[in-house]
Motif scaffolding. Sequence first.
Motif, PDB file in Angstrom:
ATOM      1  N   ALA A   1       0.839  -1.195   0.000  1.00 51.10           N
ATOM      2  CA  ALA A   1       0.000   0.000   0.000  1.00 51.10           C
ATOM      3  C   ALA A   1       0.882   1.256   0.000  1.00 51.10           C
ATOM      4  O   ALA A   1       1.880   1.299   0.714  1.00 51.10           O
ATOM      5  N   PRO A   2       0.500   2.244  -0.837  1.00 54.53           N
ATOM      6  CA  PRO A   2      -0.730   2.349  -1.597  1.00 54.53           C
ATOM      7  C   PRO A   2      -0.706   1.500  -2.866  1.00 54.53           C
ATOM      8  O   PRO A   2       0.293   1.440  -3.562  1.00 54.53           O
ATOM      9  N   TYR A   3      -1.824   0.850  -3.136  1.00 49.11           N
ATOM     10  CA  TYR A   3      -1.942  -0.086  -4.250  1.00 49.11           C
ATOM     11  C   TYR A   3      -3.050   0.373  -5.209  1.00 49.11           C
ATOM     12  O   TYR A   3      -3.917   1.184  -4.847  1.00 49.11           O
ATOM     13  N   PHE A   4      -3.028  -0.159  -6.417  1.00 48.23           N
ATOM     14  CA  PHE A   4      -4.104   0.071  -7.388  1.00 48.23           C
ATOM     15  C   PHE A   4      -5.404  -0.476  -6.811  1.00 48.23           C
ATOM     16  O   PHE A   4      -5.442  -1.584  -6.272  1.00 48.23           O
ATOM     17  N   VAL A   5      -6.483   0.302  -6.925  1.00 44.38           N
ATOM     18  CA  VAL A   5      -7.730  -0.024  -6.223  1.00 44.38           C
ATOM     19  C   VAL A   5      -8.290  -1.397  -6.556  1.00 44.38           C
ATOM     20  O   VAL A   5      -8.957  -2.022  -5.718  1.00 44.38           O
TER      21      VAL A   5
ATOM     22  N   PRO B   1      -6.050 -10.439   0.765  1.00 43.56           N
ATOM     23  CA  PRO B   1      -5.066  -9.369   0.556  1.00 43.56           C
ATOM     24  C   PRO B   1      -4.249  -9.118   1.822  1.00 43.56           C
ATOM     25  O   PRO B   1      -4.809  -9.017   2.918  1.00 43.56           O
ATOM     26  N   VAL B   2      -2.955  -9.014   1.655  1.00 45.96           N
ATOM     27  CA  VAL B   2      -2.051  -8.610   2.734  1.00 45.96           C
ATOM     28  C   VAL B   2      -1.428  -7.297   2.281  1.00 45.96           C
ATOM     29  O   VAL B   2      -0.808  -7.247   1.211  1.00 45.96           O
ATOM     30  N   THR B   3      -1.596  -6.246   3.072  1.00 42.27           N
ATOM     31  CA  THR B   3      -1.300  -4.906   2.565  1.00 42.27           C
ATOM     32  C   THR B   3      -0.294  -4.156   3.445  1.00 42.27           C
ATOM     33  O   THR B   3      -0.660  -3.206   4.155  1.00 42.27           O
TER      34      THR B   3
ATOM     35  N   ALA C   1       5.847  -9.790   5.858  1.00 38.79           N
ATOM     36  CA  ALA C   1       4.521  -9.953   5.253  1.00 38.79           C
ATOM     37  C   ALA C   1       4.341 -11.331   4.625  1.00 38.79           C
ATOM     38  O   ALA C   1       3.209 -11.755   4.365  1.00 38.79           O
ATOM     39  N   ILE C   2       5.445 -12.038   4.390  1.00 37.01           N
ATOM     40  CA  ILE C   2       5.387 -13.347   3.746  1.00 37.01           C
ATOM     41  C   ILE C   2       5.081 -14.421   4.775  1.00 37.01           C
ATOM     42  O   ILE C   2       5.684 -14.478   5.855  1.00 37.01           O
TER      43      ILE C   2
END
Length: 405
Positions: free
Chosen positions: A122-126, A139-141, A160-161
């Motif tokens: 994040a920030p990611y494509f919506v 989703p993991v953000t 995060a992995i």
Amino acid sequence: MSYLATRLAAVRPSASMAASMAAKALRATGVDVIDLGLGEPDFPTPPHIAEAAHRAALAGETLYTPAAGTPALRQAVAEKFRRENGLDYGPDDIVVANGAKQIIFNALMATLNDGDEAILPAPYFVSYPEMVKLLGGVPVTPVCVANTGFRLTPDVLEPAITPRTKWLFLNMPGNPSGAVYSTAELRALGEVLARHPQVLVLSDEIYEHILFDGREFVSFGKACPELRDRMLIVNGVAKAYAMTGWRVGYAAGPAALLKAMTTVQSQSVTSVAGPMQAAALAALTGPQDCIATFRQAFQRRRDLVVAGVAKIPGLTLSPPEGAFYAYIGCAGLIGRTTPQGRRLGTDADVTDYLLTSAHVAAVPGAAYGLSPFFRISTATSDAILTEAIARIARAVAALSPAKAA
């Protein structure tokens, strides 16, 4: 009892489309609204590309094509990867779909099992998290903060992995942040991924040609060739050639994944329309001067917006390194009060205020997983952007100061 699938309960409509629809609804009442919600070039598609589609249609190229794409277009994509990115793919290593979004959807459909995780910095494509959720994934953000240029770093990636991680998504230049990665930064991420062989990498490179300040694009595939067997390189003609509505995306990746994606496509949309593929072929093999022309305009517009935002107290914006968005920090507006007496508590409140009071449509940062920010598209004319920034400045100036706790 609802007849809708339960999987839809967690899926939100596109926030950028919602912002644009809200702008259209307000405009329909007679209000002069500036819509900066959707990201698409305002330039017409170059004539030689449109003419190629016309010729193809008149020549009878209106029947089904192979599900993975026409041989000519797949060959042209392979040559593009070799010429521009230093990647050695053949036409059998390429698939074509109705836009880069469908490429991503097909890849997730082909690989995600219920509970599989996808890391979306994040920030990611919506659309990333919504597609993951729609197909049973989680989703993991992890957050990529502004003072790192919104870039994913190894110390954020590693924790995060998990054993359930199936995908890592990278988007460069980033939407909405404009973040660009160097070879060294990509190599550092590759070193982390080398320790986790179950993780596939989706590198969304759709904005590769929209880079500023002399930066050079480096594909993840070029930076980390040792990960080739678990890497999907996603791209398309939409942004570089002003072809958003033509809906042609493409990808290169390992044979087993492409075969599965082609199966998904063959049982859903069948293939991409022949004239659209002819247009994409003309884009990739024809004159390329439009790319530099567009890029120069996008950089000028970026500079205009950066300079304008810098004069608005309460807003922050570091110069985006690529793409055609401005991800504007609005922490300085949170807690302030509108002339109508409404307290701004979130970035969604901010964008609602900008729409109703400044008549400028923007997308709240919450849609991209990182607040308090809002995104505007800079892919419109200098005059429109100048007016939009002036309207935003007036609306901000009209706010009352935040009250002390």
